[in-house]
Design an enzyme around this catalytic site. Structure first.
Site, PDB file in Angstrom:
ATOM      1  N   GLY A  16      33.631 101.508 -42.806  1.00 47.99           N
ATOM      2  CA  GLY A  16      32.542 100.905 -43.535  1.00 47.99           C
ATOM      3  C   GLY A  16      32.835  99.356 -43.806  1.00 47.99           C
TER       4      GLY A  16
ATOM      5  N   ARG B  48      19.641  96.596 -33.457  1.00 49.51           N
ATOM      6  CA  ARG B  48      19.815  96.576 -34.914  1.00 49.51           C
ATOM      7  C   ARG B  48      18.926  95.869 -35.877  1.00 49.51           C
ATOM      8  NH1 ARG B  48      23.711  94.838 -37.351  1.00 49.51           N
ATOM      9  NH2 ARG B  48      24.303  96.346 -38.589  1.00 49.51           N
TER      10      ARG B  48
ATOM     11  N   TYR C  49      17.652  98.078 -38.834  1.00 51.17           N
ATOM     12  CA  TYR C  49      18.147  97.754 -40.088  1.00 51.17           C
ATOM     13  C   TYR C  49      17.821  96.653 -40.502  1.00 51.17           C
ATOM     14  CZ  TYR C  49      21.626 100.863 -37.755  1.00 51.17           C
ATOM     15  OH  TYR C  49      22.413 101.778 -36.923  1.00 51.17           O
TER      16      TYR C  49
ATOM     17  N   CYS D  77       8.751  96.044 -24.534  1.00 53.89           N
ATOM     18  CA  CYS D  77       7.596  95.922 -24.715  1.00 53.89           C
ATOM     19  C   CYS D  77       7.205  96.596 -26.204  1.00 53.89           C
ATOM     20  CB  CYS D  77       6.634  96.767 -23.758  1.00 53.89           C
ATOM     21  SG  CYS D  77       6.659  95.879 -22.249  1.00 53.89           S
ATOM     22  N   GLU D  78       7.420  95.763 -27.215  1.00 55.94           N
ATOM     23  CA  GLU D  78       7.032  96.075 -28.558  1.00 55.94           C
ATOM     24  C   GLU D  78       7.268  95.082 -29.489  1.00 55.94           C
ATOM     25  OE1 GLU D  78       9.282  99.796 -29.732  1.00 55.94           O
ATOM     26  OE2 GLU D  78       9.405  98.479 -31.752  1.00 55.94           O
TER      27      GLU D  78
ATOM     28  N   PRO E 225      38.434 101.697 -39.964  1.00 53.96           N
ATOM     29  CA  PRO E 225      37.282 100.589 -39.490  1.00 53.96           C
ATOM     30  C   PRO E 225      36.905 100.496 -38.286  1.00 53.96           C
ATOM     31  CG  PRO E 225      39.534  99.689 -39.704  1.00 53.96           C
ATOM     32  CD  PRO E 225      39.637 101.222 -40.171  1.00 53.96           C
ATOM     33  N   GLY E 226      35.784 100.265 -37.965  1.00 57.12           N
ATOM     34  CA  GLY E 226      35.209 100.043 -36.604  1.00 57.12           C
ATOM     35  C   GLY E 226      34.453  98.556 -36.636  1.00 57.12           C
TER      36      GLY E 226
END
Ligand code: LLP
Length: 431
Positions: A246, A328, A332, A359-360, A289-290
């Protein structure tokens, strides 16, 4: 500043023609060869981040969270650099194993592992399985033919005050066992009752984009206190404490990031304090960690398809990718840094919204970014900090195939994952 070194890959340069280069290769050349959109990955940056971790946290076990970005070659970089691998699905496990990663360095996560998944993980000889719920204890035990080391996931009741979708340390969310009402202690008891389960320690993960190290100190204090309770009640001394990942990184200039030296001090001080208070032997600490390893190594390239000036004053720059390769922003409200990559950005700039081809109306790549006023179809855009949770979270919305992952290193280009074609997508459609 055109390329803020806090956001762009370590090897990013601008050549005499004004083209952005990563790993000694002009992004425009990669775009010409592999098409757009494309994920570009700087191997040097990825390895550099790992080395920073190893230098800053010498006594801590570091396991890379593969959910951020995983391909066979990425798994090999991780193993080469001496890190363990954290996986959370059969697909991620298979990728690690196919890459030749030592199964003993693999940690298996998941809040809804099936019997088959548990068995496959145990049969592969993984180092740790993190138990997330009561059902899993008996289920895993029933699948074992030899002893398996496990950790128990605990929700320590710590709020990082981040986005709700990635807040996992509080009690009111789906992962792990709460400490309250003796839930975690009961899980420990039930694991200890299973002869083939070897309880190595406890695990927690507080959430994502954490930039203040203090919550990790608090997590250590609470977890060591729980470990002391376990010893006092069951006479078992747990030796491992995994405090998850994180660790936050910047996406736009001025964003905070988690300082690894400060994290190291917080971990050390919290261990000193908690172990002294509880008279408990120092456990081995692990982190996962990523994003902090993968994010800054990645850049996504898009071609500009159209530029539209709205009567209300907004300018929309439409590119050939979008929420399919980067969900993302929609999920978020993430912010990104964008630059023109095929030429010098001369002359005045304008504030634009970079939008995708899906398409949005929520299909936004980046809100309110400064790009040249003369931006036109055919220009190449590069978006920084897209190495983590982009390739791994891409979808095929609108039947658009996912982009390739292209690694660069010392002037060499290697395609790690090829573009998904319409033919690939049609293959799954059985008619
Ligand atoms: N360990 C566990 C148990 C995790 O659940 C996660 C992330 C990590 C480690 C690695 O966290 P990192 O260091 O990468 O933040 N899709 C979201 C992120 C979800 C992360 C979920 N778990 C995003 O795009 O921001």
């Amino acid at each position: 500043m055109r390329v803020d070194p806090d956001l762009w890959p370590l090897t990013t340069r601008v050549d005499v023609e004004g083209r952005l280069c990563v790993g000694g290769v002009a992004l425009n050349e990669i775009a010409d060869q592999y098409g757009t959109p494309a994920y570009i990955l700087d191997e040097a940056d990825f390895r550099y981040r790992i080395r920073r971790y190893r230098a800053a946290l010498p006594g801590v076990r570091i396991t890379y969270a593969g959910k951020a970005l995983l391909t066979k070659r990425v798994a090999r970089w991780v193993a080469d650099e001496g890190l363990g691998l954290d996986v959370c699905s059969p697909g991620e496990l298979a990728t690690g194993l196919a890459a030749g990663v030592d199964p003993r360095s693999i940690v298996v996560h998941g809040n809804a592992k099936t019997t088959g998944e548990l068995r496959a993980a145990a049969d592969a000889g993984v180092g740790r399985i993190v138990i997330d719920c009561g059902t899993e204890i008996a289920l895993l035990a029933s699948q074992l033919r030899s002893p398996q080391e496990v950790l128990i996931r605990v929700a320590p009741g710590i709020d990082i005050h981040g986005h709700a979708a990635v807040t996992t340390g509080i009690v009111d969310q789906k992962f792990g066992f709460a400490v309250a009402e003796g839930q975690a202690a009961l899980a420990v008891r039930r694991v200890l009752d299973q002869p083939l389960l070897r309880l190595a320690g406890l695990h927690c993960h507080l959430g994502s984009q954490v930039t203040d190290p203090a919550p990790y100190g608090e997590a250590i204090r609470r977890m060591v206190s729980l470990m002391a309770d376990v010893r006092n009640h069951y006479g078992v001394v747990l030796t491992e404490l995994n405090i998850g990942g994180g660790h936050g990184v910047p996406y736009v200039t001025g964003d905070a990031e988690l300082d690894l030296e400060k994290l190291a001090r917080v971990i050390d001080d919290a261990l000193d304090q908690a172990c002294a208070t509880e008279r408990f032997p120092r456990p081995k600490v692990a982190v996962e960690p990523g994003r902090a390893i993968a994010a800054r190594a990645g850049v996504t390239c898009y071609r500009v398809v159209s530029v539209k000036h709205r009567p209300g004053g907004r300018t929309f720059v439409a590119v050939d990718g979008g929420m399919g390769d980067n969900p993302r922003v929609a999920l978020y409200g993430a912010r990104y840094t964008v630059t023109v990559a095929n030429r010098h950005p001369l002359g005045p700039t304008q504030t634009v919204t970079v939008v995708g081809r899906n398409c949005e109306a929520g299909d936004v790549v980046a809100n309110d970014v400064q790009l040249p006023a003369d931006l036109h179809p055919g220009d190449l855009l590069a978006v920084a900090c897209t190495g983590a949770y982009h390739h791994s979270m891409a979808s095929t919305f609108n039947m658009v195939g996912r982009p390739p992952v292209v690694a660069v290193h010392d002037g060499r280009v290697r395609e790690l994952v090829r573009r998904e074609t319409t033919a690939d997508l049609l293959l799954r459609d059985l008619g």
